[in-house]
Design a protein around this motif. Structure first.
Motif, PDB file in Angstrom:
ATOM      1  N   PHE A  46       0.836  -1.196   0.000  1.00  0.00           N
ATOM      2  CA  PHE A  46       0.000   0.000   0.000  1.00  0.00           C
ATOM      3  C   PHE A  46       0.876   1.254   0.000  1.00  0.00           C
ATOM      4  O   PHE A  46       1.978   1.261   0.529  1.00  0.00           O
ATOM      5  CB  PHE A  46      -0.886   0.048   1.241  1.00  0.00           C
ATOM      6  CG  PHE A  46      -2.047  -0.899   1.186  1.00  0.00           C
ATOM      7  CD1 PHE A  46      -3.064  -0.703   0.285  1.00  0.00           C
ATOM      8  CD2 PHE A  46      -2.119  -1.961   2.061  1.00  0.00           C
ATOM      9  CE1 PHE A  46      -4.155  -1.555   0.254  1.00  0.00           C
ATOM     10  CE2 PHE A  46      -3.198  -2.821   2.030  1.00  0.00           C
ATOM     11  CZ  PHE A  46      -4.208  -2.614   1.123  1.00  0.00           C
ATOM     12  N   GLN A  47       0.366   2.305  -0.554  1.00  0.00           N
ATOM     13  CA  GLN A  47       1.055   3.586  -0.492  1.00  0.00           C
ATOM     14  C   GLN A  47       0.827   4.210   0.882  1.00  0.00           C
ATOM     15  O   GLN A  47      -0.113   3.862   1.588  1.00  0.00           O
ATOM     16  CB  GLN A  47       0.522   4.526  -1.574  1.00  0.00           C
ATOM     17  CG  GLN A  47       0.830   4.059  -2.976  1.00  0.00           C
ATOM     18  CD  GLN A  47       0.251   5.018  -4.012  1.00  0.00           C
ATOM     19  OE1 GLN A  47      -0.450   5.955  -3.682  1.00  0.00           O
ATOM     20  NE2 GLN A  47       0.546   4.755  -5.261  1.00  0.00           N
ATOM     21  N   LYS A  48       1.662   5.151   1.237  1.00  0.00           N
ATOM     22  CA  LYS A  48       1.521   5.815   2.535  1.00  0.00           C
ATOM     23  C   LYS A  48       0.217   6.608   2.575  1.00  0.00           C
ATOM     24  O   LYS A  48      -0.221   7.168   1.585  1.00  0.00           O
ATOM     25  CB  LYS A  48       2.693   6.747   2.778  1.00  0.00           C
ATOM     26  CG  LYS A  48       3.965   6.013   3.095  1.00  0.00           C
ATOM     27  CD  LYS A  48       5.031   6.964   3.556  1.00  0.00           C
ATOM     28  CE  LYS A  48       6.241   6.161   3.985  1.00  0.00           C
ATOM     29  NZ  LYS A  48       7.237   6.997   4.622  1.00  0.00           N
ATOM     30  N   ASN A  49      -0.385   6.620   3.758  1.00  0.00           N
ATOM     31  CA  ASN A  49      -1.617   7.378   4.031  1.00  0.00           C
ATOM     32  C   ASN A  49      -2.802   6.953   3.161  1.00  0.00           C
ATOM     33  O   ASN A  49      -3.658   7.763   2.827  1.00  0.00           O
ATOM     34  CB  ASN A  49      -1.376   8.881   3.890  1.00  0.00           C
ATOM     35  CG  ASN A  49      -0.354   9.376   4.880  1.00  0.00           C
ATOM     36  OD1 ASN A  49      -0.326   8.930   6.014  1.00  0.00           O
ATOM     37  ND2 ASN A  49       0.494  10.273   4.447  1.00  0.00           N
ATOM     38  N   HIS A  50      -2.868   5.668   2.814  1.00  0.00           N
ATOM     39  CA  HIS A  50      -4.012   5.190   2.055  1.00  0.00           C
ATOM     40  C   HIS A  50      -5.224   5.056   2.969  1.00  0.00           C
ATOM     41  O   HIS A  50      -5.111   5.108   4.191  1.00  0.00           O
ATOM     42  CB  HIS A  50      -3.688   3.857   1.359  1.00  0.00           C
ATOM     43  CG  HIS A  50      -3.368   2.761   2.321  1.00  0.00           C
ATOM     44  ND1 HIS A  50      -4.326   1.976   2.884  1.00  0.00           N
ATOM     45  CD2 HIS A  50      -2.196   2.328   2.827  1.00  0.00           C
ATOM     46  CE1 HIS A  50      -3.769   1.109   3.692  1.00  0.00           C
ATOM     47  NE2 HIS A  50      -2.466   1.308   3.676  1.00  0.00           N
ATOM     48  N   GLN A  51      -6.401   4.893   2.400  1.00  0.00           N
ATOM     49  CA  GLN A  51      -7.628   4.912   3.202  1.00  0.00           C
ATOM     50  C   GLN A  51      -7.794   3.702   4.113  1.00  0.00           C
ATOM     51  O   GLN A  51      -8.533   3.759   5.089  1.00  0.00           O
ATOM     52  CB  GLN A  51      -8.846   5.038   2.298  1.00  0.00           C
ATOM     53  CG  GLN A  51      -9.062   3.850   1.370  1.00  0.00           C
ATOM     54  CD  GLN A  51     -10.287   4.027   0.507  1.00  0.00           C
ATOM     55  OE1 GLN A  51     -10.983   5.007   0.622  1.00  0.00           O
ATOM     56  NE2 GLN A  51     -10.531   3.083  -0.375  1.00  0.00           N
ATOM     57  N   TYR A  52      -7.119   2.593   3.839  1.00  0.00           N
ATOM     58  CA  TYR A  52      -7.249   1.391   4.672  1.00  0.00           C
ATOM     59  C   TYR A  52      -6.098   1.247   5.663  1.00  0.00           C
ATOM     60  O   TYR A  52      -5.911   0.190   6.242  1.00  0.00           O
ATOM     61  CB  TYR A  52      -7.324   0.152   3.791  1.00  0.00           C
ATOM     62  CG  TYR A  52      -8.507   0.166   2.865  1.00  0.00           C
ATOM     63  CD1 TYR A  52      -9.798   0.133   3.360  1.00  0.00           C
ATOM     64  CD2 TYR A  52      -8.329   0.240   1.494  1.00  0.00           C
ATOM     65  CE1 TYR A  52     -10.894   0.165   2.525  1.00  0.00           C
ATOM     66  CE2 TYR A  52      -9.418   0.264   0.639  1.00  0.00           C
ATOM     67  CZ  TYR A  52     -10.688   0.233   1.164  1.00  0.00           C
ATOM     68  OH  TYR A  52     -11.768   0.255   0.325  1.00  0.00           O
ATOM     69  N   ARG A  53      -5.363   2.303   5.858  1.00  0.00           N
ATOM     70  CA  ARG A  53      -4.215   2.272   6.753  1.00  0.00           C
ATOM     71  C   ARG A  53      -4.680   2.017   8.185  1.00  0.00           C
ATOM     72  O   ARG A  53      -5.674   2.560   8.633  1.00  0.00           O
ATOM     73  CB  ARG A  53      -3.494   3.614   6.681  1.00  0.00           C
ATOM     74  CG  ARG A  53      -2.308   3.715   7.571  1.00  0.00           C
ATOM     75  CD  ARG A  53      -1.602   5.042   7.340  1.00  0.00           C
ATOM     76  NE  ARG A  53      -0.522   5.155   8.282  1.00  0.00           N
ATOM     77  CZ  ARG A  53      -0.323   6.189   9.070  1.00  0.00           C
ATOM     78  NH1 ARG A  53      -1.114   7.230   9.000  1.00  0.00           N
ATOM     79  NH2 ARG A  53       0.676   6.210   9.907  1.00  0.00           N
ATOM     80  N   TRP A  54      -3.922   1.188   8.914  1.00  0.00           N
ATOM     81  CA  TRP A  54      -4.245   0.903  10.305  1.00  0.00           C
ATOM     82  C   TRP A  54      -3.935   2.128  11.154  1.00  0.00           C
ATOM     83  O   TRP A  54      -2.903   2.769  11.009  1.00  0.00           O
ATOM     84  CB  TRP A  54      -3.432  -0.285  10.803  1.00  0.00           C
ATOM     85  CG  TRP A  54      -3.718  -0.629  12.224  1.00  0.00           C
ATOM     86  CD1 TRP A  54      -4.732  -1.400  12.699  1.00  0.00           C
ATOM     87  CD2 TRP A  54      -2.996  -0.180  13.369  1.00  0.00           C
ATOM     88  NE1 TRP A  54      -4.689  -1.464  14.063  1.00  0.00           N
ATOM     89  CE2 TRP A  54      -3.627  -0.721  14.504  1.00  0.00           C
ATOM     90  CE3 TRP A  54      -1.897   0.631  13.556  1.00  0.00           C
ATOM     91  CZ2 TRP A  54      -3.189  -0.496  15.784  1.00  0.00           C
ATOM     92  CZ3 TRP A  54      -1.461   0.860  14.844  1.00  0.00           C
ATOM     93  CH2 TRP A  54      -2.101   0.294  15.940  1.00  0.00           C
ATOM     94  N   LYS A  55      -4.861   2.465  12.049  1.00  0.00           N
ATOM     95  CA  LYS A  55      -4.665   3.580  12.963  1.00  0.00           C
ATOM     96  C   LYS A  55      -4.898   3.085  14.387  1.00  0.00           C
ATOM     97  O   LYS A  55      -5.775   2.256  14.621  1.00  0.00           O
ATOM     98  CB  LYS A  55      -5.645   4.705  12.641  1.00  0.00           C
ATOM     99  CG  LYS A  55      -5.407   5.310  11.283  1.00  0.00           C
ATOM    100  CD  LYS A  55      -6.420   6.386  10.980  1.00  0.00           C
ATOM    101  CE  LYS A  55      -6.201   6.883   9.565  1.00  0.00           C
ATOM    102  NZ  LYS A  55      -7.235   7.795   9.134  1.00  0.00           N
ATOM    103  N   SER A  86       0.287   4.948  20.397  1.00  0.00           N
ATOM    104  CA  SER A  86       0.443   3.803  19.512  1.00  0.00           C
ATOM    105  C   SER A  86       1.224   2.698  20.226  1.00  0.00           C
ATOM    106  O   SER A  86       1.828   2.920  21.273  1.00  0.00           O
ATOM    107  CB  SER A  86       1.148   4.215  18.227  1.00  0.00           C
ATOM    108  OG  SER A  86       2.411   4.752  18.524  1.00  0.00           O
TER     109      SER A  86
END
Length: 59
Positions: free
Chosen positions: A3-12, A18
Motif C-alpha cells: 500500500f502507499q503511505k496514508n491510504h484509506q485502509y491504513r491501520w490507525k 500507539s
C-alpha cells in the motif's frame, strides 16, 4: 504490491498512544494462554496492568 503511505485502509491506533513495534514476551503457566484468549479485550487489560506494575514504587 504494498500500500502507499496514508491510504484509506491504513491501520490507525484506537487509543491515544500507539503500540511499540517490539512485543513483550514471557512464558506463562500451563493453560494461561488459552484462558486469556477467552477474556474480552484482554490485551488492553494486560497493558494497563503492566503500566500499574511499572508505576508502583517498591516498598
Amino acid at each position: 504490491m504494498p500500500f502507499q503511505k496514508n491510504h484509506q485502509y491504513r491501520w490507525k491506533p484506537e487509543k491515544e498512544c500507539s503500540l511499540d513495534k517490539n512485543p513483550i514476551c514471557f512464558k506463562g503457566r500451563v493453560g494461561q494462554k488459552e484462558s486469556l484468549k477467552n477474556i474480552p479485550d484482554w490485551q488492553d487489560k494486560l497493558r494497563d496492568y503492566v503500566d500499574e506494575l511499572i508505576n508502583k514504587k517498591p516498598s
